[in-house]
Design a protein around this motif. Structure first.
Motif, PDB file in Angstrom:
ATOM      1  N   UNK A  94      -8.218   9.043   4.077  1.00  0.00           N
ATOM      2  CA  UNK A  94      -9.557   9.248   4.642  1.00  0.00           C
ATOM      3  C   UNK A  94      -9.515  10.345   5.710  1.00  0.00           C
ATOM      4  N   UNK A  95     -10.505  11.205   5.737  1.00  0.00           N
ATOM      5  CA  UNK A  95     -10.504  12.362   6.634  1.00  0.00           C
ATOM      6  C   UNK A  95     -10.503  12.029   8.111  1.00  0.00           C
ATOM      7  N   UNK A  96     -10.985  10.850   8.503  1.00  0.00           N
ATOM      8  CA  UNK A  96     -11.061  10.499   9.924  1.00  0.00           C
ATOM      9  C   UNK A  96      -9.838   9.743  10.421  1.00  0.00           C
ATOM     10  N   UNK A  97      -8.939   9.394   9.520  1.00  0.00           N
ATOM     11  CA  UNK A  97      -7.762   8.608   9.899  1.00  0.00           C
ATOM     12  C   UNK A  97      -6.649   9.542  10.370  1.00  0.00           C
ATOM     13  N   UNK A  98      -6.222   9.354  11.622  1.00  0.00           N
ATOM     14  CA  UNK A  98      -5.135  10.161  12.191  1.00  0.00           C
ATOM     15  C   UNK A  98      -3.768   9.621  11.811  1.00  0.00           C
ATOM     16  N   UNK A  99      -3.624   8.296  11.833  1.00  0.00           N
ATOM     17  CA  UNK A  99      -2.335   7.691  11.504  1.00  0.00           C
ATOM     18  C   UNK A  99      -2.548   6.282  10.980  1.00  0.00           C
ATOM     19  N   UNK A 100      -1.585   5.825  10.186  1.00  0.00           N
ATOM     20  CA  UNK A 100      -1.617   4.473   9.611  1.00  0.00           C
ATOM     21  C   UNK A 100      -0.260   3.827   9.843  1.00  0.00           C
ATOM     22  N   UNK A 101      -0.289   2.573  10.275  1.00  0.00           N
ATOM     23  CA  UNK A 101       0.957   1.853  10.542  1.00  0.00           C
ATOM     24  C   UNK A 101       0.787   0.405  10.119  1.00  0.00           C
ATOM     25  N   UNK A 102       1.790  -0.153   9.487  1.00  0.00           N
ATOM     26  CA  UNK A 102       1.777  -1.566   9.120  1.00  0.00           C
ATOM     27  C   UNK A 102       2.555  -2.348  10.172  1.00  0.00           C
ATOM     28  N   UNK A 103       1.898  -3.329  10.782  1.00  0.00           N
ATOM     29  CA  UNK A 103       2.509  -4.119  11.844  1.00  0.00           C
ATOM     30  C   UNK A 103       2.531  -5.585  11.460  1.00  0.00           C
ATOM     31  N   UNK A 104       3.422  -6.337  12.087  1.00  0.00           N
ATOM     32  CA  UNK A 104       3.440  -7.785  11.926  1.00  0.00           C
ATOM     33  C   UNK A 104       3.008  -8.425  13.241  1.00  0.00           C
ATOM     34  N   UNK A 105       1.886  -9.133  13.203  1.00  0.00           N
ATOM     35  CA  UNK A 105       1.322  -9.782  14.392  1.00  0.00           C
ATOM     36  C   UNK A 105       1.175 -11.271  14.104  1.00  0.00           C
ATOM     37  N   UNK A 106       1.851 -12.091  14.908  1.00  0.00           N
ATOM     38  CA  UNK A 106       1.823 -13.555  14.742  1.00  0.00           C
ATOM     39  C   UNK A 106       2.193 -13.952  13.312  1.00  0.00           C
ATOM     40  N   UNK A 107       3.165 -13.264  12.767  1.00  0.00           N
ATOM     41  CA  UNK A 107       3.645 -13.597  11.431  1.00  0.00           C
ATOM     42  C   UNK A 107       2.814 -13.036  10.296  1.00  0.00           C
ATOM     43  N   UNK A 108       1.748 -12.288  10.615  1.00  0.00           N
ATOM     44  CA  UNK A 108       0.888 -11.710   9.586  1.00  0.00           C
ATOM     45  C   UNK A 108       0.974 -10.196   9.626  1.00  0.00           C
ATOM     46  N   UNK A 109       0.968  -9.591   8.451  1.00  0.00           N
ATOM     47  CA  UNK A 109       1.000  -8.147   8.373  1.00  0.00           C
ATOM     48  C   UNK A 109      -0.414  -7.572   8.504  1.00  0.00           C
ATOM     49  N   UNK A 110      -0.526  -6.526   9.306  1.00  0.00           N
ATOM     50  CA  UNK A 110      -1.805  -5.856   9.514  1.00  0.00           C
ATOM     51  C   UNK A 110      -1.617  -4.352   9.372  1.00  0.00           C
ATOM     52  N   UNK A 111      -2.709  -3.686   9.021  1.00  0.00           N
ATOM     53  CA  UNK A 111      -2.729  -2.231   9.004  1.00  0.00           C
ATOM     54  C   UNK A 111      -3.384  -1.761  10.293  1.00  0.00           C
ATOM     55  N   UNK A 112      -2.717  -0.891  11.019  1.00  0.00           N
ATOM     56  CA  UNK A 112      -3.260  -0.337  12.265  1.00  0.00           C
ATOM     57  C   UNK A 112      -3.664   1.111  12.024  1.00  0.00           C
TER      58      UNK A 112
END
Length: 314
Positions: free
Chosen positions: A247-265
């Motif tokens: 997407x043109x507005x996305x500067x960076x994408x990172x996959x994180x694990x928060x409280x045992x759940x994976x999230x996209x930041x």
């Protein structure tokens, strides 16, 4: 209700307050934030006519601190961060003493004192000795004292100091109600999340200089250089991350694990004027992804304070 012009307090070469510009209207709840020794208490003492500035002007309720100090004192309620109580007075006697000083007489005095005790939840302590109160109760008694004469302006220096969590919540709700009644409230505190919750304006002061004086939302926008979105999808998280990265507005994408759940930041470039990012979840849905959550990371007042100050005192 409060207006200052180049308000300055100087001790030799040291500026306790330097060219302060504040403008507060009726109903404003102004959170005054700064490191210890930054000039908050000095400012409040000047506005309360307890301290003369070196130069500059200040108006409280359209009255100059130079020419109408006595009138100002009748129109404000000033609560310092630390204050004493008289050894030989009960709680109700303490309030009645100050009510008499404000020339509240007869039955009205008793009624007002009773109402203020109930307002700060100290009615059950009316006959206790004032010196027997805990630190938190003493703070609430001090607030009751400054409200006796129904002031138009409240200057509260660390009013939540020493209060337990329940008392802080009650204090916060009380300040909200006072602002809703059209009173102008200037309150300093180190409990920044609570200030963000009750105040519509905030001032950040350091080394006597006002770095920020704006609406709370404007302060948050000032320190945010990009938007951060947290995304949870049911499955195929790596595929979803790659899709969003395009997407043109996305500067960076990172996959994180928060409280045992994976999230996209996601970090989004705010300079593109992206106020509406609803096309991002729409993009995921269009490609068959099931979204569990999609939310923006909020910058809080603590983050803003740490970003804008260096912890330097005058």
């Amino acid at each position: 209700m409060i207006h200052t012009e180049d308000l300055t307090k100087q001790y030799g070469s040291l500026f306790a307050v330097k060219q302060l510009q504040i403008d507060l209207k009726p109903g404003d709840l102004f959170g005054f934030i700064g490191p210890n020794g930054s000039g908050k208490t000095t400012t409040m003492k000047i506005l309360a006519t307890l301290l003369q500035p070196t130069y500059g002007e200040a108006y409280v309720c359209d009255r100059s601190i130079y020419t109408h100090p006595k009138e100002i004192r009748m129109l404000i309620g000033y609560m310092p961060d630390f204050f004493g109580v008289y050894d030989d007075m009960t709680v109700i006697e303490y309030l009645e003493f100050f009510a008499a000083a404000y020339r509240i007489r007869g039955e009205k005095r008793k009624q007002v004192c009773h109402e203020m005790l109930e307002l700060v939840d100290l009615g059950y302590k009316r006959d206790a000795m004032a010196t027997s109160l805990s630190r938190g109760m003493t703070q609430r008694l001090g607030l009751a004292r400054v409200l006796l004469h129904d002031p138009q302006v409240l200057l509260l220096d660390e009013p939540a100091s020493g209060l337990d969590p329940r008392a802080r919540i009650e204090m916060r709700e009380l300040l909200k109600r006072l602002g809703g009644r059209g009173k102008t409230v200037m309150v300093s505190s180190h409990i920044l999340p609570e200030l963000a919750d009750i105040c519509n304006k905030v001032g950040i002061i350091e080394r006597g200089e006002l770095l920020v004086n704006a609406e709370v939302a404007d302060v948050m926008r000032r320190v945010r250089d990009h938007l951060v979105i947290q995304v949870e999808v049911v499955d195929r998280i790596e595929e979803a991350a790659k899709l969003l990265e395009q997407h043109g507005s996305v500067m960076s994408v990172e996959i994180q694990t928060v409280s045992g759940k994976q999230q996209i930041r996601l970090s989004l470039n705010k300079d593109r004027g992206l106020d509406d990012y609803s096309d991002l979840p729409a993009l995921l849905i269009q490609h068959g992804f099931r979204i569990r959550s999609f939310k923006e990371d909020e910058i809080n007042l603590e983050t803003a304070f740490m970003t804008l100050t260096k912890g330097i005192t005058a």
